[in-house]
Design an enzyme around this catalytic site. Structure first.
Site, PDB file in Angstrom:
ATOM      1  N   ASP A  50     -10.607   3.815   5.221  1.00  0.00           N
ATOM      2  CA  ASP A  50     -11.154   2.324   4.548  1.00  0.00           C
ATOM      3  C   ASP A  50     -12.262   2.506   5.202  1.00  0.00           C
ATOM      4  O   ASP A  50     -12.792   0.476   4.451  1.00  0.00           O
ATOM      5  CB  ASP A  50     -10.050   1.730   5.446  1.00  0.00           C
ATOM      6  CG  ASP A  50      -9.803   0.191   5.151  1.00  0.00           C
ATOM      7  OD1 ASP A  50     -10.054  -0.308   4.155  1.00  0.00           O
ATOM      8  OD2 ASP A  50      -9.570  -1.087   6.108  1.00  0.00           O
TER       9      ASP A  50
ATOM     10  N   LYS B 121       0.701  -1.281   0.050  1.00  0.00           N
ATOM     11  CA  LYS B 121       0.152  -0.047   0.453  1.00  0.00           C
ATOM     12  C   LYS B 121       1.165   0.709  -0.244  1.00  0.00           C
ATOM     13  O   LYS B 121       0.713   2.321  -0.786  1.00  0.00           O
ATOM     14  CB  LYS B 121      -1.042   0.077   1.833  1.00  0.00           C
ATOM     15  CG  LYS B 121      -3.055  -0.893   1.295  1.00  0.00           C
ATOM     16  CD  LYS B 121      -3.298  -1.046   2.509  1.00  0.00           C
ATOM     17  CE  LYS B 121      -4.165  -1.861   2.606  1.00  0.00           C
ATOM     18  NZ  LYS B 121      -4.516  -2.170   3.509  1.00  0.00           N
TER      19      LYS B 121
ATOM     20  N   GLN C  39      -4.515  -1.883   9.686  1.00  0.00           N
ATOM     21  CA  GLN C  39      -4.628  -2.928   9.006  1.00  0.00           C
ATOM     22  C   GLN C  39      -5.289  -3.863  10.290  1.00  0.00           C
ATOM     23  O   GLN C  39      -4.536  -4.588  11.683  1.00  0.00           O
ATOM     24  CB  GLN C  39      -3.048  -3.337   8.728  1.00  0.00           C
ATOM     25  CG  GLN C  39      -2.649  -4.683   8.109  1.00  0.00           C
ATOM     26  CD  GLN C  39      -3.392  -4.758   6.624  1.00  0.00           C
ATOM     27  OE1 GLN C  39      -3.156  -3.196   5.799  1.00  0.00           O
ATOM     28  NE2 GLN C  39      -3.807  -5.497   6.317  1.00  0.00           N
TER      29      GLN C  39
END
Length: 285
Positions: free
Chosen positions: A125, A58, A102
């Site tokens: 996200d 990413k 994450q």
């Protein structure tokens, strides 16, 4: 594919590349207008090899898209309170425009409490309650990245969910549930299936669109795919194996995503796109 295989592959890699190129242009224009580059903060708890690799990927994509990446690495012993504190600090930092936690974060951490520490305007996200609500009601906000990427793939290949039967296999808060809501918003008739569904095969056989998002390798068999159905494999298991038995499903579906190269690249492309959108909103540009 051989000539006997009817399905077309839905190339997520190619579409994601075009999305990232467009995002890079938007990021460059935003940076020129404001003097500030979009910034994505990634937070990783522990050193899980797969998560470390994913975060690094990413960060590399951020650089290609003209997005600044700030990485926060926390030890595996981090508590919920400590993680929440870190995420609140990032939420309050005007130099950070998007935040990615994450996951998984470890069984000892309350992951939901951590997600809710992310300010909705920086939740690129799409993992907070606020993001799920705005997505479900069609209001301005951020979609969960994988579901958002799936819908973009459907659009790219001319698949209109309106009036179609969609079966979502999986009910996770960041994949199964939100993708069902996005399909419902497109006027599909949505059925959620899960580990307690009786006769999963029968449900799948009725589906015009199948989204496999349960994390069980080759769970969806080709014999259960309705001829001509669109099959979206959002699963990823060891050995580059999805939740769909690709070799058999490809002979019955009209469109199908490969693993890898289907849904995965779309997730990251959507994340980057939403980061630039978040930055533009926060900078008033």
């Amino acid at each position: 594919m051989t000539q006997t295989q009817a399905a077309r592959l839905m190339d997520g890699t190619a579409l994601a590349r075009r999305m990232v190129e467009d995002t890079a242009r938007q990021a460059a224009a935003l940076t020129e207008r404001t003097g500030t580059a979009p910034c994505l903060a990634t937070v990783l708890v522990g050193e899980d090899p797969a998560s470390v690799t994913y975060v690094r990927m990413k960060q590399n994509r951020c650089r290609k898209a003209g997005i600044t990446s700030r990485h926060v690495a926390l030890p595996a012993t981090t508590t919920t309170t400590e993680l929440v504190g870190t995420l609140r600090e990032l939420s309050a930092d005007p130099g950070v425009h998007g935040i990615l936690l994450q996951h998984p974060v470890g069984d000892h951490i309350d992951e939901r409490a951590a997600f809710e520490a992310i300010a909705p305007e920086k939740d690129v996200d799409g993992v907070t309650f606020a993001s799920f609500a705005t997505m479900s009601f069609g209001l301005p906000g951020f979609v969960s990245c994988t579901p958002g990427g799936i819908v973009r793939l459907l659009d790219e290949y001319g698949v209109d969910p309106a009036g179609k039967r969609a079966v979502v296999v999986g009910r996770s808060a960041i994949l199964g549930k939100p993708v069902g809501m996005l399909l419902l918003a497109r006027d599909a008739t949505v059925t959620y299936c899960h580990s307690r569904t009786r006769d999963l095969s029968a449900a799948v056989r009725e589906a015009d669109i199948v989204v496999a998002a349960v994390g069980r390798p080759r769970l969806i068999r080709g014999q259960d795919v309705k001829p001509g159905a669109v099959v979206i494999d959002a699963g990823y298991n060891p050995g580059n194996v999805g939740d769909v038995d690709f070799d058999s499903a490809v002979e019955r579906a009209s469109l199908i995503t490969p693993v890898p190269g289907g849904v995965g690249p779309m997730t990251i492309a959507t994340l980057l796109e939403q980061t630039v959108t978040a930055a533009a909103r926060q900078l008033g540009a």
